[in-house]
Design a protein around this motif. Structure first.
Motif, mmCIF file in Angstrom:
data_model
loop_
_atom_site.group_PDB
_atom_site.id
_atom_site.type_symbol
_atom_site.label_atom_id
_atom_site.label_comp_id
_atom_site.label_asym_id
_atom_site.label_seq_id
_atom_site.Cartn_x
_atom_site.Cartn_y
_atom_site.Cartn_z
ATOM 1 N N ARG A 1 0.846 -1.184 0.000
ATOM 2 C CA ARG A 1 0.000 0.000 0.000
ATOM 3 C C ARG A 1 0.881 1.234 0.000
ATOM 4 O O ARG A 1 1.969 1.235 0.580
ATOM 5 N N ASP B 1 1.667 4.495 1.484
ATOM 6 C CA ASP B 1 1.367 5.296 2.658
ATOM 7 C C ASP B 1 1.649 6.767 2.411
ATOM 8 O O ASP B 1 1.063 7.629 3.052
ATOM 9 N N ASP C 1 4.558 10.136 5.708
ATOM 10 C CA ASP C 1 3.235 10.195 6.341
ATOM 11 C C ASP C 1 3.339 10.309 7.852
ATOM 12 O O ASP C 1 2.358 10.111 8.570
ATOM 13 N N ARG D 1 7.490 7.004 12.424
ATOM 14 C CA ARG D 1 6.940 5.778 12.993
ATOM 15 C C ARG D 1 7.657 5.406 14.288
ATOM 16 O O ARG D 1 8.883 5.500 14.371
ATOM 17 N N VAL E 1 6.262 3.176 1.080
ATOM 18 C CA VAL E 1 5.357 2.030 1.017
ATOM 19 C C VAL E 1 5.674 1.087 2.169
ATOM 20 O O VAL E 1 6.843 0.803 2.446
ATOM 21 N N VAL E 2 4.649 0.625 2.853
ATOM 22 C CA VAL E 2 4.783 -0.443 3.842
ATOM 23 C C VAL E 2 4.137 -1.691 3.252
ATOM 24 O O VAL E 2 2.909 -1.757 3.129
#
Length: 261
Positions: free
Chosen positions: A22, A24, A78, A81, A233-234
């Motif tokens: 996906r 992110d 985004d 983390r 992307v993760v």
């Protein structure tokens, strides 16, 4: 709207997520430069129409031009983390002009974060138009002296022979309980022109939160550098497993190629 497709590369060593990945964070500069920051002292990032300055955008109708003052623009993707997601892949297209003046160059870093939201380590690409050979070299390390490095040829490096768009990719992953980062540069056809894995035994996965920033720590290039298609992307677990299976089977790893719908 950005679509994705998957192709097999010609060489091993570059993971790119398979099905289930996906996006992110994605910024192709088609409408704005949001997600990229240029506070006072960090230069500028300016949206440019494809063809401006003689540069055709890597995709779509626009790219961005990055310049520096004391330093240069950065992105938080985004968000930083603090919980390790299992794997992270960041990517940005950068236009490399082999006519760059001798002695010029830039550094681009993506940093890892700790679980307490503090900085862990930088993973830095170096591009320099070498003063001794007049060749353009690319290398990688964990440090930046905020100036073009003039001895990249003394370590693991590659020569950039042709002007054009290149994809600079970081893949963060768990290697037997320790953070490892595959740093790869790919040409516009998807062929790997440079790759190096950086890892420190003290960076155990238990202290790694994930990504921090993507940052042009210095841009010592007259007129700045053009960038396009920055992303994070993760991969979903199934995508990571499929990539590992293909690598073990000798089929190579998958590379994400971005195209606009």
């Amino acid at each position: 709207m950005r679509a994705t497709r998957w192709v097999l590369p010609l060489v091993l060593g570059v993971l790119v997520p398979a099905t289930g990945a996906r996006a992110d964070f994605g910024q192709g500069f088609e409408t704005d430069v949001s997600g990229w920051l240029a506070p006072v002292g960090y230069g500028t990032i300016e949206r440019k129409a494809s063809g401006d300055g003689g540069i055709t955008a890597a995709s779509g109708g626009y790219y961005a031009l990055v310049t520096q003052t004391d330093s240069a623009p950065y992105t938080k993707f985004d968000g930083y983390r603090t919980v390790w997601p299992g794997s992270i892949i960041t990517s940005v297209d950068i236009y490399l002009d082999t006519a760059m003046a001798t002695g010029e160059g830039f550094d681009y870093s993506v940093a890892a974060n700790k679980t307490d939201n503090s900085h862990l380590r930088d993973f830095i690409f170096h591009i320099t138009q070498d003063t001794s050979s007049s060749a353009m070299f690319v290398g990688a390390s964990n440090n930046s002296n905020f100036a073009p490095i003039q001895n990249l040829e003394s370590g693991n490096h590659a020569t950039i022979a042709s002007t054009g768009w290149y994809t600079f990719q970081h893949r963060f992953y768990d290697n037997a309980g320790v953070l490892a980062v595959d740093m790869s540069v790919l040409d516009s056809l998807g062929a790997t022109v440079f790759t190096q894995t950086l890892s420190n035994v003290g960076d155990t996965i238990g202290i790694v939160g994930g990504n921090r920033y993507g940052w042009f720590t210095n841009v010592d290039v007259t007129g700045g550098i053009a960038i396009d298609n920055s992303s994070l992307v993760v991969p979903e677990p199934a995508a990571v497993q499929l990539g590992a299976f293909l690598a073990i089977g000798g089929l190579g790893l998958l590379r994400l190629r971005r195209r606009r719908a």
